[in-house]
Design a protein around this motif. Sequence first.
Motif, short mmCIF file in Angstrom:
data_model
loop_
_atom_site.label_atom_id
_atom_site.label_comp_id
_atom_site.label_asym_id
_atom_site.label_seq_id
_atom_site.Cartn_x
_atom_site.Cartn_y
_atom_site.Cartn_z
N ARG A 129 1.11 -1.16 -0.10
CA ARG A 129 0.09 -0.04 -0.06
C ARG A 129 0.93 1.28 -0.08
O ARG A 129 2.10 1.04 0.41
CB ARG A 129 -0.83 0.11 1.42
CG ARG A 129 -1.99 -1.08 1.26
CD ARG A 129 -2.81 -0.84 2.53
NE ARG A 129 -3.47 0.50 2.72
CZ ARG A 129 -2.85 1.26 3.69
NH1 ARG A 129 -2.14 0.96 4.68
NH2 ARG A 129 -3.71 2.41 3.82
N TRP A 144 6.56 -4.62 -1.21
CA TRP A 144 6.32 -5.88 -0.39
C TRP A 144 7.43 -7.17 -0.79
O TRP A 144 7.35 -7.67 -1.75
CB TRP A 144 4.87 -6.45 -0.57
CG TRP A 144 4.44 -7.38 0.31
CD1 TRP A 144 4.58 -8.83 -0.20
CD2 TRP A 144 4.19 -7.49 1.50
NE1 TRP A 144 4.08 -9.63 0.88
CE2 TRP A 144 3.85 -8.79 2.00
CE3 TRP A 144 3.78 -6.45 2.56
CZ2 TRP A 144 3.22 -9.08 3.31
CZ3 TRP A 144 3.15 -6.72 3.71
CH2 TRP A 144 3.12 -8.21 3.91
N GLY A 171 -0.52 -8.39 4.70
CA GLY A 171 -0.86 -7.12 4.10
C GLY A 171 -1.45 -7.19 2.91
O GLY A 171 -1.60 -8.35 2.37
N ILE A 172 -2.54 -6.27 2.90
CA ILE A 172 -3.31 -6.64 1.71
C ILE A 172 -3.49 -5.18 0.76
O ILE A 172 -3.41 -4.30 1.29
CB ILE A 172 -4.89 -6.84 2.06
CG1 ILE A 172 -4.87 -8.04 3.01
CG2 ILE A 172 -5.76 -6.98 1.11
CD1 ILE A 172 -6.04 -8.35 3.80
C1 BTN Z 1 0.90 -3.64 2.28
O1 BTN Z 1 0.64 -4.18 3.55
O2 BTN Z 1 1.31 -2.67 2.10
C2 BTN Z 1 0.14 -4.67 1.40
C3 BTN Z 1 0.92 -5.69 0.75
C4 BTN Z 1 0.24 -6.62 -0.17
C5 BTN Z 1 1.24 -7.77 -0.69
C6 BTN Z 1 0.53 -8.60 -1.78
S1 BTN Z 1 1.40 -10.00 -1.96
C7 BTN Z 1 0.57 -10.60 -3.08
C8 BTN Z 1 0.04 -9.43 -4.03
N1 BTN Z 1 0.86 -8.92 -5.06
C9 BTN Z 1 1.45 -7.99 -4.86
O3 BTN Z 1 2.30 -7.21 -5.44
N2 BTN Z 1 1.10 -7.20 -3.50
C10 BTN Z 1 0.01 -8.12 -2.89
#
Ligand code: BTN
Length: 230
Positions: free
Chosen positions: A40, A45, A108-109
């Motif tokens: 985010r 990540w 994280g999402i």
């Molecule tokens: C955060 O906490 O900032 C969000 C992290 C989200 C990570 C996931 S891993 C699978 C998907 N692909 C990415 O590039 N990001 C999300």
Amino acid sequence: MEILSFEVLPSTNTYACQNFDALADGQIVLAKTQTAGRGRLKRVWLSAEGGLYFSLVVKPQNFKIDFLGSLTQAMALSVLKTLHSFGAKEAVLKWPNDILCQSKKICGILSQAVFKEGGLCGVVIGVGVNIAQEKIDSPKPAVSLKMLGIEAKKEDVLKEIINRFNIYYPQVCKQGFKAIKEEFLKDFPFVNKEIKIVVDKKEFCGICHGLDDKGQLLLDDKVVNIGDME
Ligand code: BTN
């Protein structure tokens, strides 16, 4: 469960957004590692082997744009309940959609809405869960299930997350955050506590009074809809 599985991708979210039209509603894009995992607020990540990295594509019909954030929060709740069921009983939610264990980040999402011709076509919900890493090199404290002494298979964790999400999904499509607010607040231990929110490098401190029906944070007399809890 429709899974498109890769050894390595730059980012499952980027792949799902770029190939959105070709992917079915409910499709999961999974990668063992990511070389450009996205977080985010334009963060990186870190996606070393051992973590669970996937994106779920949803294409809801007649979906209210106001409910976008609640899809992500429904996913957070699904991951949280899954972690509890695998033995990480102390896992809690951190607004808007992180999961912490012992004050360290375990999930994280990142959700990305896909628009075409002015309308919403769907959402890519990207999830990273720390499962089997022995250690995690990240600027902020992070922990995996393994570091908590819990052995779990990534496929089993994924299956359970999706099963749980499939229960919340129709409820949230109909009612937004309201449908999951009570459950969310049960594992959100910051109500009546002093917290700090960072938005665009600006800090706001205050007492958290919970969340409203849209999933926004109530901080003193303010309603906060974007930012990060420190
Ligand atoms: C955060 O906490 O900032 C969000 C992290 C989200 C990570 C996931 S891993 C699978 C998907 N692909 C990415 O590039 N990001 C999300």
